[in-house]
Design a protein around this motif. Structure first.
Motif, mmCIF file in Angstrom:
data_model
loop_
_atom_site.group_PDB
_atom_site.id
_atom_site.type_symbol
_atom_site.label_atom_id
_atom_site.label_comp_id
_atom_site.label_asym_id
_atom_site.label_seq_id
_atom_site.Cartn_x
_atom_site.Cartn_y
_atom_site.Cartn_z
ATOM 1 N N ASN A 181 0.809 -1.214 0.000
ATOM 2 C CA ASN A 181 0.000 0.000 0.000
ATOM 3 C C ASN A 181 0.844 1.267 0.000
ATOM 4 O OD1 ASN A 181 -3.111 -0.344 0.200
ATOM 5 N ND2 ASN A 181 -2.284 -2.030 1.415
ATOM 6 N N LEU A 182 2.077 1.201 0.475
ATOM 7 C CA LEU A 182 2.981 2.345 0.344
ATOM 8 C C LEU A 182 3.321 2.579 -1.121
ATOM 9 C CD1 LEU A 182 5.502 1.828 3.293
ATOM 10 C CD2 LEU A 182 3.875 3.715 3.021
ATOM 11 N N GLY A 183 3.454 1.485 -1.861
ATOM 12 C CA GLY A 183 3.789 1.572 -3.286
ATOM 13 C C GLY A 183 5.205 1.113 -3.549
ATOM 14 N N LEU A 184 5.362 0.118 -4.400
ATOM 15 C CA LEU A 184 6.661 -0.481 -4.664
ATOM 16 C C LEU A 184 6.922 -0.598 -6.163
ATOM 17 C CD1 LEU A 184 6.384 -3.496 -2.173
ATOM 18 C CD2 LEU A 184 7.554 -1.322 -1.747
ATOM 19 N N ALA A 185 8.195 -0.658 -6.502
ATOM 20 C CA ALA A 185 8.618 -0.999 -7.861
ATOM 21 C C ALA A 185 8.925 -2.489 -7.882
ATOM 22 C CB ALA A 185 9.850 -0.195 -8.254
ATOM 23 N N ASP A 215 -0.137 6.879 -15.128
ATOM 24 C CA ASP A 215 -0.885 6.169 -14.088
ATOM 25 C C ASP A 215 -0.481 6.652 -12.699
ATOM 26 O OD1 ASP A 215 -2.566 4.678 -15.642
ATOM 27 O OD2 ASP A 215 -1.496 2.778 -15.404
ATOM 28 N N PHE A 216 0.811 6.869 -12.488
ATOM 29 C CA PHE A 216 1.267 7.351 -11.179
ATOM 30 C C PHE A 216 0.834 8.791 -10.906
ATOM 31 C CE2 PHE A 216 5.002 4.280 -11.727
ATOM 32 C CZ PHE A 216 4.370 3.292 -10.988
ATOM 33 N N LEU A 217 0.772 9.586 -11.938
ATOM 34 C CA LEU A 217 0.532 11.022 -11.759
ATOM 35 C C LEU A 217 -0.947 11.387 -11.657
ATOM 36 C CD1 LEU A 217 3.083 12.488 -14.353
ATOM 37 C CD2 LEU A 217 3.431 12.121 -11.896
ATOM 38 N N THR A 218 -1.832 10.456 -11.946
ATOM 39 C CA THR A 218 -3.251 10.783 -12.061
ATOM 40 C C THR A 218 -4.022 10.459 -10.787
ATOM 41 O OG1 THR A 218 -3.132 10.271 -14.435
ATOM 42 C CG2 THR A 218 -5.321 10.439 -13.434
ATOM 43 N N PRO A 219 -4.552 11.464 -10.074
ATOM 44 C CA PRO A 219 -5.461 11.187 -8.959
ATOM 45 C C PRO A 219 -6.798 10.709 -9.526
ATOM 46 C CG PRO A 219 -4.590 13.442 -8.881
ATOM 47 C CD PRO A 219 -4.314 12.904 -10.246
ATOM 48 N N LEU A 220 -7.309 9.635 -8.994
ATOM 49 C CA LEU A 220 -8.548 9.054 -9.493
ATOM 50 C C LEU A 220 -9.645 9.303 -8.457
ATOM 51 C CD1 LEU A 220 -6.833 5.758 -10.631
ATOM 52 C CD2 LEU A 220 -7.690 7.535 -12.155
ATOM 53 N N ARG A 221 -10.500 10.272 -8.751
ATOM 54 C CA ARG A 221 -11.547 10.659 -7.797
ATOM 55 C C ARG A 221 -12.905 10.205 -8.331
ATOM 56 N NH1 ARG A 221 -12.249 14.053 -3.500
ATOM 57 N NH2 ARG A 221 -10.054 14.659 -3.593
ATOM 58 N N ILE A 222 -13.567 9.366 -7.548
ATOM 59 C CA ILE A 222 -14.859 8.811 -7.917
ATOM 60 C C ILE A 222 -15.778 8.877 -6.700
ATOM 61 C CG2 ILE A 222 -16.087 6.728 -8.674
ATOM 62 C CD1 ILE A 222 -13.441 5.917 -10.081
ATOM 63 N N LYS A 278 -14.282 10.031 -3.499
ATOM 64 C CA LYS A 278 -13.193 9.230 -2.941
ATOM 65 C C LYS A 278 -12.027 9.223 -3.915
ATOM 66 C CE LYS A 278 -11.451 6.211 0.010
ATOM 67 N NZ LYS A 278 -11.208 6.494 1.441
ATOM 68 N N GLU A 279 -10.847 9.555 -3.419
ATOM 69 C CA GLU A 279 -9.674 9.604 -4.297
ATOM 70 C C GLU A 279 -8.742 8.438 -4.020
ATOM 71 O OE1 GLU A 279 -7.813 13.433 -5.339
ATOM 72 O OE2 GLU A 279 -5.959 12.582 -4.534
ATOM 73 N N ARG A 280 -8.298 7.808 -5.080
ATOM 74 C CA ARG A 280 -7.289 6.749 -4.996
ATOM 75 C C ARG A 280 -6.164 7.061 -5.965
ATOM 76 N NH1 ARG A 280 -8.403 1.759 -2.710
ATOM 77 N NH2 ARG A 280 -6.132 1.572 -2.946
ATOM 78 N N ARG A 281 -4.992 6.522 -5.659
ATOM 79 C CA ARG A 281 -3.842 6.646 -6.541
ATOM 80 C C ARG A 281 -3.322 5.249 -6.872
ATOM 81 N NH1 ARG A 281 -1.818 12.234 -6.596
ATOM 82 N NH2 ARG A 281 -0.302 11.412 -8.081
ATOM 83 N N ILE A 282 -2.811 5.103 -8.057
ATOM 84 C CA ILE A 282 -2.033 3.915 -8.407
ATOM 85 C C ILE A 282 -0.646 4.131 -7.812
ATOM 86 C CG2 ILE A 282 -0.959 2.657 -10.307
ATOM 87 C CD1 ILE A 282 -3.513 3.218 -11.933
ATOM 88 N N VAL A 283 -0.283 3.294 -6.844
ATOM 89 C CA VAL A 283 0.885 3.593 -6.004
ATOM 90 C C VAL A 283 2.148 2.863 -6.431
ATOM 91 C CG1 VAL A 283 -0.507 4.180 -3.990
ATOM 92 C CG2 VAL A 283 0.231 1.797 -4.339
ATOM 93 N N GLY A 284 2.007 1.791 -7.195
ATOM 94 C CA GLY A 284 3.187 1.027 -7.562
ATOM 95 C C GLY A 284 3.058 0.417 -8.933
ATOM 96 N N LEU A 323 10.321 9.042 -8.136
ATOM 97 C CA LEU A 323 10.078 10.390 -8.639
ATOM 98 C C LEU A 323 8.589 10.645 -8.880
ATOM 99 C CD1 LEU A 323 11.349 13.055 -9.807
ATOM 100 C CD2 LEU A 323 11.409 11.864 -12.018
ATOM 101 N N CYS A 324 7.883 9.625 -9.340
ATOM 102 C CA CYS A 324 6.510 9.822 -9.816
ATOM 103 C C CYS A 324 5.425 9.411 -8.828
ATOM 104 C CB CYS A 324 6.299 9.037 -11.111
ATOM 105 S SG CYS A 324 7.316 9.591 -12.486
ATOM 106 N N ARG A 325 5.743 8.576 -7.868
ATOM 107 C CA ARG A 325 4.713 8.080 -6.966
ATOM 108 C C ARG A 325 4.078 9.225 -6.186
ATOM 109 N NH1 ARG A 325 4.158 6.137 -1.673
ATOM 110 N NH2 ARG A 325 6.221 6.997 -1.225
ATOM 111 N N ASN A 326 2.761 9.390 -6.348
ATOM 112 C CA ASN A 326 1.989 10.443 -5.675
ATOM 113 C C ASN A 326 2.428 11.856 -6.060
ATOM 114 O OD1 ASN A 326 0.349 8.626 -4.250
ATOM 115 N ND2 ASN A 326 1.863 8.426 -2.618
#
Length: 355
Positions: free
Chosen positions: A11-15, A226-233, A236-242, A261-264
């Motif tokens: 959930n933190l986001g990994l490569a 995908d990393f740069l786009t906040p997804l608000r529905i 509720k906002e979610r991010r693709i973290v990894g 560099l790009c995460r969040n």
């Protein structure tokens, strides 16, 4: 395994690179180079490894090949060796991520096979299964959900939306909504190469109220965006973290830097431009011009040029580089020297290749 909280790390986001298969010219496993690849990824600073997945070649499961357990064991052995070294690495300890590695194994086939593979992963100490539904192409939604539940009873599951052009199937919102309700789902790799279908998954996870399901990109044509786009529905906002990506099995040291560099991060012209460069590189590696026929061989070719693999051989003799694909790889090497990690590999390759 220890008390390492792999869910928190996801959930933190990994490569996380998808691990290739190192073969000799006889198309038999080259154990020395298979270990070298794992060592490369660990040294590059990845947060985990995905083994026995599409990039590792699904044919490792064939009875005539018999390499599924072997490649899982080799990767696990190298991760076991690396764990105490990583724990003492003060440079890595300064990051926000754990010094452990999230261990992911691929699971596929109909339910009996998938459950057996999940049991093997669990026995080898893997944290989660990346569940491919390619073998269930004709199953209805109820059968798919029952299949996923059966695997999730054995090991935590990472869903996998694989693009149809390389063996996946279209999975509607209704499926993902029910899938997200399965308790032991820990993440979803979203890889349909489609904005519409990507949004179906995100909507479903938000609709199920599952803040604990980590969203990972497998959209090799849209990694940075995908990393740069906040997804608000629905507020509720979610991010693709990894990222859990075959693309990241090459130029991996730079991929780890790219993820950090790009995460969040917020979108900027420079990052968007970088995203286009990454996508262009992926088109060469994955052989987009030829319907992805050379996608695995293209990754092998990059690793061959770096001296990590001896050749581009795949288990299927027909699976090789497409005409013009080497020239495309030459082109992206020249165009984007800041994206490759040849110097990093050259500095450590001989050490990684030691028996």
């Amino acid at each position: 395994m220890d008390a390492f909280d792999f869910r928190q790390q996801l959930n933190l986001g990994l490569a996380i690179p998808a691990h290739p298969l190192a073969l000799a010219s006889s198309r038999k496993l080259d154990e020395r180079r298979q270990r070298a690849l794992t060592r490369y990824y660990i040294a590059a600073g990845v947060g985990g490894l995905a083994v026995g997945v599409h990039t590792t070649q699904f044919a490792i499961r064939d009875a005539r090949v018999g390499l599924f357990k072997a490649v899982l064991e080799l990767a696990a052995e190298e991760m076991n060796v690396a764990a105490p070294l990583a724990a003492s690495d003060s440079a890595k300890a300064e990051t926000t991520f754990s010094n452990h590695l999230v261990r992911i194994g691929g699971v596929c086939g109909v339910t009996a096979q998938a459950v057996t593979e999940a049991e093997l992963l669990h026995g080898l100490g893997y944290h989660a299964a990346l569940l491919s539904l390619g073998a269930m192409r004709d199953a209805d939604e109820d059968a798919l959900i029952a299949h996923c539940r059966a695997v999730a009873e054995v090991i935590p599951v990472i869903g996998f939306y694989l693009q149809p052009s390389i063996g996946g199937r279209v999975l509607p919102y209704a499926f993902w909504r029910r899938f997200a309700e399965i308790e032991n789902i820990v993440a979803i790799k979203i890889a349909p190469f489609s904005r519409y279908q990507t949004l179906d998954v995100v909507r479903a996870v938000i609709g199920a109220g599952r803040d604990d399901i980590a969203l990972y990109t497998g959209n090799d044509d849209n990694i940075v965006a995908d990393f740069l786009t906040p997804l608000r529905i629905k507020g509720k906002e979610r991010r693709i973290v990894g990222g859990l990506l075959g693309h990241w099995s090459v130029w991996t040291n730079r991929a780890v830097e790219l993820h950090k560099l790009c995460r969040n991060a917020a979108a900027t012209p420079d990052l968007l431009r970088l995203g286009v460069e990454v996508t262009d590189s992926n088109a060469a590696f994955f052989d987009a011009a030829n319907g992805f026929r050379g996608c695995i061989a293209g990754l092998h070719e990059v690793l061959r040029r770096q001296g990590l693999l001896e050749g581009v051989w795949c288990l299927d003799e027909c699976e090789t580089l497409s005409p013009g694909q080497p020239a495309e790889i030459d082109r992206v090497y020249r165009a984007y020297p800041h994206l490759h990690d040849d110097d990093f590999v050259a500095a450590h390759r001989d050490e990684w290749l030691k028996p």
